[in-house]
Design a protein around this motif. Structure first.
Motif, PDB file in Angstrom:
ATOM      1  N   GLN A 133       0.823  -1.212   0.000  1.00 58.91           N
ATOM      2  CA  GLN A 133       0.000   0.000   0.000  1.00 58.91           C
ATOM      3  C   GLN A 133       0.855   1.260   0.000  1.00 58.91           C
ATOM      4  OE1 GLN A 133      -3.041   0.255   2.999  1.00 58.91           O
ATOM      5  NE2 GLN A 133      -4.132  -1.572   2.290  1.00 58.91           N
ATOM      6  N   LEU A 134       1.974   1.212   0.705  1.00 59.65           N
ATOM      7  CA  LEU A 134       2.871   2.371   0.774  1.00 59.65           C
ATOM      8  C   LEU A 134       3.697   2.528  -0.496  1.00 59.65           C
ATOM      9  CD1 LEU A 134       4.049   1.944   4.472  1.00 59.65           C
ATOM     10  CD2 LEU A 134       2.717   3.873   3.581  1.00 59.65           C
ATOM     11  N   GLY A 135       3.677   1.523  -1.353  1.00 59.55           N
ATOM     12  CA  GLY A 135       4.398   1.607  -2.619  1.00 59.55           C
ATOM     13  C   GLY A 135       5.864   1.232  -2.542  1.00 59.55           C
ATOM     14  N   TYR A 136       6.292   0.637  -1.415  1.00 58.29           N
ATOM     15  CA  TYR A 136       7.704   0.268  -1.260  1.00 58.29           C
ATOM     16  C   TYR A 136       8.034  -1.064  -1.935  1.00 58.29           C
ATOM     17  CZ  TYR A 136       7.771   3.996   2.222  1.00 58.29           C
ATOM     18  OH  TYR A 136       7.674   5.214   2.857  1.00 58.29           O
ATOM     19  N   LEU A 137       7.019  -1.922  -2.078  1.00 58.83           N
ATOM     20  CA  LEU A 137       7.228  -3.229  -2.696  1.00 58.83           C
ATOM     21  C   LEU A 137       6.040  -3.572  -3.580  1.00 58.83           C
ATOM     22  CD1 LEU A 137       8.442  -5.405   0.336  1.00 58.83           C
ATOM     23  CD2 LEU A 137       9.865  -4.516  -1.503  1.00 58.83           C
ATOM     24  N   THR A 138       6.263  -4.503  -4.503  1.00 57.76           N
ATOM     25  CA  THR A 138       5.147  -5.044  -5.268  1.00 57.76           C
ATOM     26  C   THR A 138       4.623  -6.282  -4.544  1.00 57.76           C
ATOM     27  OG1 THR A 138       6.508  -6.545  -6.586  1.00 57.76           O
ATOM     28  CG2 THR A 138       6.237  -4.281  -7.425  1.00 57.76           C
ATOM     29  N   GLU A 139       3.462  -6.729  -4.962  1.00 56.58           N
ATOM     30  CA  GLU A 139       2.878  -7.933  -4.380  1.00 56.58           C
ATOM     31  C   GLU A 139       3.807  -9.128  -4.568  1.00 56.58           C
ATOM     32  OE1 GLU A 139      -1.517  -9.994  -4.582  1.00 56.58           O
ATOM     33  OE2 GLU A 139      -0.474  -9.611  -6.467  1.00 56.58           O
ATOM     34  N   MET A 140       4.477  -9.184  -5.732  1.00 51.33           N
ATOM     35  CA  MET A 140       5.383 -10.298  -6.014  1.00 51.33           C
ATOM     36  C   MET A 140       6.584 -10.286  -5.059  1.00 51.33           C
ATOM     37  SD  MET A 140       3.934 -12.020  -8.367  1.00 51.33           S
ATOM     38  CE  MET A 140       2.400 -11.504  -7.590  1.00 51.33           C
ATOM     39  N   ASP A 141       7.105  -9.076  -4.751  1.00 47.29           N
ATOM     40  CA  ASP A 141       8.221  -8.965  -3.795  1.00 47.29           C
ATOM     41  C   ASP A 141       7.832  -9.562  -2.445  1.00 47.29           C
ATOM     42  OD1 ASP A 141       9.804  -7.613  -5.638  1.00 47.29           O
ATOM     43  OD2 ASP A 141       9.056  -5.648  -5.010  1.00 47.29           O
ATOM     44  N   VAL A 142       6.599  -9.285  -2.029  1.00 46.39           N
ATOM     45  CA  VAL A 142       6.132  -9.756  -0.719  1.00 46.39           C
ATOM     46  C   VAL A 142       6.031 -11.280  -0.707  1.00 46.39           C
ATOM     47  CG1 VAL A 142       4.185  -9.756   0.882  1.00 46.39           C
ATOM     48  CG2 VAL A 142       4.939  -7.616  -0.160  1.00 46.39           C
ATOM     49  N   TYR A 143       5.449 -11.857  -1.757  1.00 46.25           N
ATOM     50  CA  TYR A 143       5.322 -13.316  -1.796  1.00 46.25           C
ATOM     51  C   TYR A 143       6.686 -14.003  -1.834  1.00 46.25           C
ATOM     52  CZ  TYR A 143       0.259 -13.672  -2.156  1.00 46.25           C
ATOM     53  OH  TYR A 143      -1.080 -13.644  -1.878  1.00 46.25           O
ATOM     54  N   ALA A 144       7.638 -13.403  -2.561  1.00 47.51           N
ATOM     55  CA  ALA A 144       8.993 -13.970  -2.592  1.00 47.51           C
ATOM     56  C   ALA A 144       9.615 -13.948  -1.202  1.00 47.51           C
ATOM     57  CB  ALA A 144       9.855 -13.195  -3.583  1.00 47.51           C
ATOM     58  N   ALA A 145       9.385 -12.851  -0.453  1.00 43.72           N
ATOM     59  CA  ALA A 145       9.925 -12.748   0.904  1.00 43.72           C
ATOM     60  C   ALA A 145       9.273 -13.762   1.848  1.00 43.72           C
ATOM     61  CB  ALA A 145       9.722 -11.332   1.439  1.00 43.72           C
ATOM     62  N   ILE A 146       7.953 -13.976   1.668  1.00 49.35           N
ATOM     63  CA  ILE A 146       7.266 -14.977   2.492  1.00 49.35           C
ATOM     64  C   ILE A 146       7.840 -16.361   2.201  1.00 49.35           C
ATOM     65  CG2 ILE A 146       5.049 -16.112   2.935  1.00 49.35           C
ATOM     66  CD1 ILE A 146       3.689 -13.426   2.313  1.00 49.35           C
TER      67      ILE A 146
END
Length: 561
Positions: free
Chosen positions: A43-56
């Motif tokens: 939401q803050l625009g620091y990451l994309t949804e894909m970045d988050v899933y990769a981190a998870i």
């Protein structure tokens, strides 16, 4: 055994994807709004949804797979039944001997893993995938196309179809009521809603029936149906819309209300006789898309200008733009902002597209004599503070709206003009005296919709000299963005829409120009001098922010500047 190594935020900071400060900001937002940290970072625009899933995936010790560019063998897809895949948000990816790799939104859901083990008789290795991409992949691999082929095959084997043009009403009704035809039309509508289409075009041609969807403002082919299905499909749609199926010589208008996956969907249906049969266009009114907060529409710095205009106790506020530019959504968002328990708000609409709390809503009925002009006169006798008129279509409605503003009412309405300055001369052309336009108009908002860059295939590049010249930024070093095309966006590079805006607020210089019957160009120059950003300028800003492409901005604003 999968073990947690680090918190996701630590992984992202250690990998350099975010800073400690950005993580702290995201943690605060997550706590305040009840979000997960990953959702807050997106939401803050620091990451994309894909970045988050990769981190998870890193956090859980399972591989991350982006499905946008991934192709699955049909034999592998057949390992897991569609119902199991849809209900559990999973997708089989590949098989190596007795091991099946399974894409999952929640790879720690061991109950689902056990279910797939029992169903397939295979060992299961989980991988993490975006929930959105899993749903798109399920639609792609299990989707409606195969089902439609099955329905058409059933119809081909039957004897209920006829290509003749002069079928009687009883025969047409019988054809339209056949179970396969009912299923075929429902599948077509359901797919259009899933694809985010705003319109369905059912277009008879010489040798077939073409079905096209308008998605993100652009028409694209969805299906080509056999010509012999034409009468049955069109008759089915006409029955759903309560149209006269025996009348095929004159245009007709109707409406369909139904639920698609639990969401209420309204459709305005229009039929038009053409050389090869009746052309049908269905405008999809998805009510879930209408209720958007004003702050979420993307006005940026201009939001304060709009809120200032809306805060005034009287005056006419106009929203201009072509059909399908999002005017209704903007009006509803504005009404939601100004409607309070201590004001009386009444609307006059054609049709009522969404029920709003604390607002009395009335619908135009031209056949019964309830036109915008007649309805507006009645509305003004209901002691309103705020009035919303769906559209100013004629001189009479324009004059009544202006008179209402001058007698202390706040009037919101729409008008079909190319830009914001053009709305003022347009009212004068409709017969409103220039001095009345000058004294009654509070502000004009012009808008267009541009396609958003697909987040799944978004890439950055440096603007060429030709583009810099188009943007009037010669000599600067500018980064722009585009979508390369993937399955998530049907290889278009775009997914969804965003608004670009132009807000003209009245001042003494503009009022003097309007009173003197000045041209739209003169009013435009005065508006820019007073701080108005043009549609193209706002579009370029959104291109620089990576929301849309510069090519899309130029396409949409080509007829304006």
């Amino acid at each position: 055994m999968m073990t947690r190594k680090k918190r996701m935020g630590e992984i992202l900071v250690d990998s350099g994807q975010i800073t400690e400060e950005q993580l702290e900001e995201a943690l605060a937002r997550a706590s305040q709004k009840g979000l997960r940290v990953g959702e807050a970072l997106v939401q803050l625009g620091y990451l994309t949804e894909m970045d988050v899933y990769a981190a998870i995936g890193d956090q859980l010790g399972v591989p991350f797979v982006s499905l946008s560019y991934y192709s699955v063998d049909p034999d592998v897809i057949n390992q897991v039944p569609e119902q199991v895949a849809r209900s559990n948000k999973i997708i089989p990816l590949f098989r190596v001997r007795n091991s099946l790799t399974l894409g999952m939104a929640d790879p720690l859901n061991f109950a689902v893993i056990d279910q797939v083990v029992r169903t397939t008789g295979l060992e299961v290795e989980p991988a993490i995938c975006s929930e959105r991409e899993i749903e798109q992949a399920i639609d792609h691999y299990y989707g409606t196309s195969a089902t439609m082929d099955e329905v058409i095959q059933v119809l081909d084997e039957g004897e209920t179809l006829d290509e003749e043009e002069d079928l009687d009403a009883g025969t047409l009704t019988q054809m339209a009521g056949d179970a396969p035809i009912v299923k075929l039309v429902n599948l077509m509508i359901s797919q259009a809603v899933k694809d985010g289409a705003s319109d369905i075009h059912v277009e008879p041609e010489e040798k077939n029936l073409l079905v096209r969807f308008r998605v993100d403002g652009v028409l694209r082919e969805a299906y080509t149906q056999p010509k012999k299905l034409q009468n049955a499909i069109i008759s089915r749609i006409k029955i759903m819309a309560s149209l006269d199926i025996a009348e095929r010589r004159v245009p007709q208008d109707g409406r369909i209300q139904m639920k698609i996956e639990g969401r209420p969907i309204d459709m305005r249906v229009s039929s038009l006789p053409t050389a090869y049969g009746e052309n049908i266009v269905m405008r999809i009114l998805d009510k879930s898309n209408l209720m958007v907060k004003l702050s979420d529409l993307g006005f940026g710095e201009d939001e304060e200008r709009l809120r200032y205009i809306l805060s005034r106790p009287n005056g006419v506020i106009l929203v201009t733009g072509p059909t399908g530019s999002g005017k209704t959504t903007t009006l509803y968002s504005a009404l939601n902002e100004v409607s309070k328990i201590d004001v009386n708000t009444i609307t006059l609409e054609d049709p009522i597209e969404y029920r709003l709390p604390l607002i009395r809503q009335s619908q135009v009925n031209v056949k019964a004599g309830m036109t915008f002009a007649a309805g507006l006169r009645s509305v003004l006798r209901q002691d309103p503070d705020i009035v919303m008129v769906g559209e100013i279509r004629d001189s009479e409605t324009a004059k009544i709206a202006v008179e209402a503003a001058l007698t202390g009412h706040l009037v919101l309405s729409t008008l079909h003009t190319n830009d914001a300055p053009g709305a003022l001369p347009r009212l004068i052309d409709m017969g409103v005296e220039p001095f009345l336009v000058a004294s009654s108009i509070g502000g004009v908002l012009a808008q267009r919709l541009v396609r958003r860059i697909c987040s799944a295939c978004k890439v950055e590049y440096e603007a060429s000299e030709a583009l810099l010249k188009t943007m009037e930024m010669e000599g600067e070093k500018v980064k722009l963005y585009k979508g390369e095309g993937c399955r998530a966006c049907s290889n278009t590079g775009y997914k969804g829409c965003a608004g670009i805006y132009e807000i003209l607020t009245m001042n003494e210089e503009i009022r003097a120009l309007v009173t003197a019957n000045a041209s739209a160009d003169e009013i435009r120059r005065a508006g820019i001098k007073a701080g108005m950003k043009t549609l193209r300028q706002d579009g370029i800003r959104k291109a620089l922010e990576g929301i849309t492409t510069i090519e899309e901005v130029m396409r949409v604003t080509a007829a304006i500047d």
